[in-house]
Design a protein around this motif. Structure first.
Motif, mmCIF file in Angstrom:
data_model
loop_
_atom_site.group_PDB
_atom_site.id
_atom_site.type_symbol
_atom_site.label_atom_id
_atom_site.label_comp_id
_atom_site.label_asym_id
_atom_site.label_seq_id
_atom_site.Cartn_x
_atom_site.Cartn_y
_atom_site.Cartn_z
ATOM 1 N N GLY A 131 30.749 39.905 15.097
ATOM 2 C CA GLY A 131 32.190 39.756 14.934
ATOM 3 C C GLY A 131 32.880 39.517 16.263
ATOM 4 N N VAL A 132 32.499 40.297 17.272
ATOM 5 C CA VAL A 132 33.121 40.150 18.589
ATOM 6 C C VAL A 132 32.820 38.769 19.174
ATOM 7 C CG1 VAL A 132 33.096 40.982 20.966
ATOM 8 C CG2 VAL A 132 33.163 42.609 19.079
ATOM 9 N N GLY B 77 33.479 27.390 10.984
ATOM 10 C CA GLY B 77 32.089 27.585 10.590
ATOM 11 C C GLY B 77 31.188 27.671 11.810
ATOM 12 N N PHE B 78 31.484 26.849 12.808
ATOM 13 C CA PHE B 78 30.692 26.873 14.032
ATOM 14 C C PHE B 78 30.774 28.234 14.710
ATOM 15 C CE2 PHE B 78 31.464 26.742 18.632
ATOM 16 C CZ PHE B 78 30.143 26.603 19.050
ATOM 17 N N ALA B 79 31.996 28.729 14.896
ATOM 18 C CA ALA B 79 32.163 30.010 15.587
ATOM 19 C C ALA B 79 31.419 31.112 14.855
ATOM 20 C CB ALA B 79 33.649 30.348 15.704
ATOM 21 N N ALA B 80 31.551 31.134 13.537
ATOM 22 C CA ALA B 80 30.909 32.196 12.759
ATOM 23 C C ALA B 80 29.392 32.079 12.816
ATOM 24 C CB ALA B 80 31.392 32.145 11.310
ATOM 25 N N THR B 81 28.895 30.864 12.628
ATOM 26 C CA THR B 81 27.449 30.700 12.529
ATOM 27 C C THR B 81 26.761 30.918 13.867
ATOM 28 O OG1 THR B 81 27.957 28.986 10.930
ATOM 29 C CG2 THR B 81 25.679 29.247 11.525
ATOM 30 N N ALA C 107 30.492 38.124 11.431
ATOM 31 C CA ALA C 107 30.959 36.987 12.218
ATOM 32 C C ALA C 107 32.154 36.308 11.548
ATOM 33 C CB ALA C 107 29.821 35.980 12.393
ATOM 34 N N VAL C 108 32.071 36.163 10.228
ATOM 35 C CA VAL C 108 33.178 35.543 9.501
ATOM 36 C C VAL C 108 34.455 36.374 9.661
ATOM 37 C CG1 VAL C 108 34.040 35.084 7.185
ATOM 38 C CG2 VAL C 108 31.782 34.289 7.829
ATOM 39 N N LEU C 109 34.287 37.695 9.617
ATOM 40 C CA LEU C 109 35.437 38.573 9.812
ATOM 41 C C LEU C 109 36.023 38.399 11.203
ATOM 42 C CD1 LEU C 109 34.539 41.956 8.117
ATOM 43 C CD2 LEU C 109 36.412 40.408 7.580
ATOM 44 N N GLY C 110 35.138 38.209 12.192
ATOM 45 C CA GLY C 110 35.603 38.012 13.560
ATOM 46 C C GLY C 110 36.503 36.788 13.669
#
Lengths: 421, 226
Positions: A157-158, A343-347, A373-376
């Motif tokens: 997430g961070v 999507g890039f940031a999360a994945t 990650a999605v929550l982040g």
């Protein structure tokens, strides 16, 4: 000792069957979660996703899956206690494989978001406590694993938050986001290649007989990152500035550039997933094979036979081809609220966390890391709407999966013990 | 095998899409009001009745959309904007269509005729009010487009630009209102007094349409301020 000698081949065959069954389940189900965000953001098609998953799941399992496998194999149970009865370890591992594979099937049918990792760890702990006593379990190792289930979504997430904020800062807030995207996205591509290569080289390759030092790994990773970046720049060239009339900042062009990037992160995610989750199927299998091969000497520091990881990787691929494509289609089309940049940031955040964990040998849940990650990204105000109730469901599935895996494996353990003595 | 995947479930439906649908309905109503005005001007009351019914239907649909948004904005949603701001926005937005319906309703009910000299200025005044509604729609649509950047500096610039335009239109409507009122005042003595009262009311209400459209812009600003 005699039991092992007597039924050794049968045990290995059973372990291979159960392990393959488990790997099939992982491929059929879990992979869809890993690839869902990429397909959902429309950066890659379902066909491409399956192709990427096949290649990189396999590579991840083979190149970087070793560390986690050894944790599952010998990090959870104290092998010294089993010196006199090595067959118990064989029964237990067989039971764990069967138990978690079956639990995975049941839960998937019911639509519960269970984690393969959780069910395997739960199963191993379950048979160990019931069959060998609580003293046989490395509780500090369990504590580490359990705490990593909390820290890994947090870490992902961070990272996702920071990544998305940096995209905002560098690209979206730029006066010309399209030009900024062309300038900075290769940097992110470099990052993808570098991180994955670095962790793999540092931790993963020793079982292939390629032990590299830190300096060599660093240099090689820098090179791999540069190669990835070059490929990306070449692909990026093909994207022209398309001006939509109502799109003042040409964000659609920016998203197209991120679409290219997304292809690399999808590869990274598949690689990360293979490296961590293949161990769920392969770890117990490796334990059985090692005991049989060493005529019952449990503590022997056996090297992981190369064909085991290939069997696991192959099982994942078969699961993916026979069933996973349907799940990817469902998940991929269900997620419409993701653009390639989010999507890039999360994945990438999830992939980084998972490979890091794989490098240190911690079995973590890919699904939960991705959710973190999605929550982040959501916290960086990047998501239009997230359903928090699903988090509750996920937490409940955590709580249920451990005892369920444990209970099933205890049943199978005593069945096997009754059958073979 | 998988009936409900945790991932597809994690992404809730964005509340901005229904908000856009709602403002689309409102702009439709506003466009119909212009047509209605022409029909009334030509004393084609059967066509005017039909147009008013369509406006009324549009307003009703907008109302239902509003209710649906309110009811389907569960607490379990994690949104990039404050929930209360969204609810406030939708009720401010919803009031535009109500006023449009009121204007059409009273004009049809009294079969109102404007003095010939006033038709031109009032038409322009009404056109400005409708343009304000369109401008509001555009601000909302661009906001939705730019949400994917996670509200950077550009977004607030864009919004400021849109809101300045909105303010300009509303100001224009105010000026036109003054002109129309003055004209009516000079004609007051020649017209039946009850008609004059209602003419003033219509003029007021058209002004309120653009007022309310501008208020949506202010709500958007508040929404972005956090």
């Amino acid at each position: 000792m005699t039991i092992i000698a007597q039924h050794g081949e049968l045990f290995v065959i059973l372990a291979c069957l159960f392990g393959f069954f488990m790997a099939w389940g992982v491929g059929a189900n879990d992979v869809a979660n890993a690839m869902g965000t990429s397909v959902g953001s429309k950066a890659i098609t379902i066909r491409q996703a399956i192709l990427i998953a096949i290649v990189f799941e396999f590579l991840g399992a083979w190149l970087a899956g070793g560390e986690v496998t050894s944790t599952i194999r010998k990090g959870i149970i104290d092998p010294d206690l089993l010196k006199s009865d090595p067959q118990l370890l064989v029964y237990g591992m067989l039971a764990s494989l069967l138990a978690s594979a079956i639990w995975l099937m049941v839960a998937s049918r019911k639509g519960w978001p269970v984690s393969t990792t959780h069910s395997v760890v739960g199963a191993i702990v379950g048979f160990a406590v019931a069959g060998l006593g609580p003293g046989s379990v490395h509780w500090t190792a369990i504590g580490q694993i359990v705490s990593s289930w909390l820290t890994s979504p947090l870490l992902a997430g961070v990272i996702a938050y920071l990544l998305f904020r940096s995209i905002q800062r560098l690209i979206f807030e730029n006066d010309d986001p399209f030009a900024a995207a062309k300038r900075y996205v290769p940097g992110y591509m470099f990052l993808v290649g570098f991180i994955i290569a670095m962790v793999t080289l540092l931790k993963g390759l020793s079982h292939l007989g390629l032990p590299l030092g830190f300096g060599e790994s660093l240099l090689l990773s820098l090179g791999i990152g540069a190669v990835v970046m070059l490929i990306g720049i070449l692909l990026e060239r093909r994207i022209g500035r398309t001006k939509k009339s109502d799109d003042r900042f040409s964000f659609s062009g920016v998203e197209q550039i991120f679409g290219v990037l997304m292809m690399f992160t999808a590869c990274a995610m598949a690689f990360a997933h293979g490296s961590n989750d293949v161990a769920n199927a392969v770890g117990p299998l490796a334990a059985v094979v090692s005991v049989v091969a060493h005529q019952g000497s449990v503590g022997a520091s056996a090297e992981l036979p190369w064909w085991i990881l290939i069997l696991g990787g192959g099982g994942i691929v078969v699961g993916l081809v026979t069933y996973g494509h349907k799940v990817i289609a469902t998940v991929g089309t269900g997620i419409t609220e993701l653009t390639p940049s989010r999507g890039f940031a999360a994945t990438l955040a999830a992939a980084t966390t998972v490979v890091l964990a794989s490098g240190t040998g911690l079995p973590i849940s890919t699904t939960h890391t991705l959710v973190g990650a999605v929550l982040g990204v959501g916290l960086a105000r990047g998501m239009r709407a997230l359903n928090l109730r699903v988090l509750g469901t996920i937490v409940i599935s955590w709580l249920v999966t451990l005892p369920a895996g444990a209970a099933l494996s205890i049943v199978f353990f005593f069945m096997l013990k009754g059958m073979f003595g | 095998m998988v009936t409900s995947n945790p991932f597809s479930a994690l992404f809730g439906r964005s509340p901005f899409q229904p908000l856009l649908e709602h403002i689309d309905k409102t702009t439709e109503c506003a466009d119909l009001l212009l047509e209605f005005f022409e029909a009334a001007h030509e004393s084609d009351w059967s066509r005017a009745t039909e147009l008013r019914n369509r406006i009324s239907d549009g307003e009703h649909e907008a109302d239902e959309l509003k209710t649906r948004i309110r009811l389907n904005l569960p607490n379990s949603m994690f949104l990039p904007v404050s929930r209360s701001d969204l609810l406030e926005l939708i009720s401010v937005q919803d009031k535009i269509a109500n006023k449009i319906k009121d204007v059409a309703g009273i004009m049809l009910g009294r079969q109102m005729q404007l003095p010939d000299s006033m038709v031109g200025p009032v038409r322009e005044y009404l056109q400005t009010a409708v343009a304000t509604v369109h401008q509001t729609r555009q601000a909302l649509a661009e906001l939705d487009d730019l949400l994917e950047s996670g509200f950077g500096r550009n977004v607030s610039e864009m919004l400021n630009h849109q809101i300045r335009e909105l303010h300009r239109l509303e100001h224009l409507a105010d000026d036109q209102q003054v002109v129309v009122r003055r004209q009516l005042f000079s004609l007051e003595n020649e017209l039946p007094p009850v008609d004059v009262i209602f003419l003033y009311q219509i003029i007021d209400w058209i002004g309120e349409v653009s007022d309310r459209a501008e208020r949506v812009g202010s709500r958007l600003q508040i929404l972005m301020a956090r």
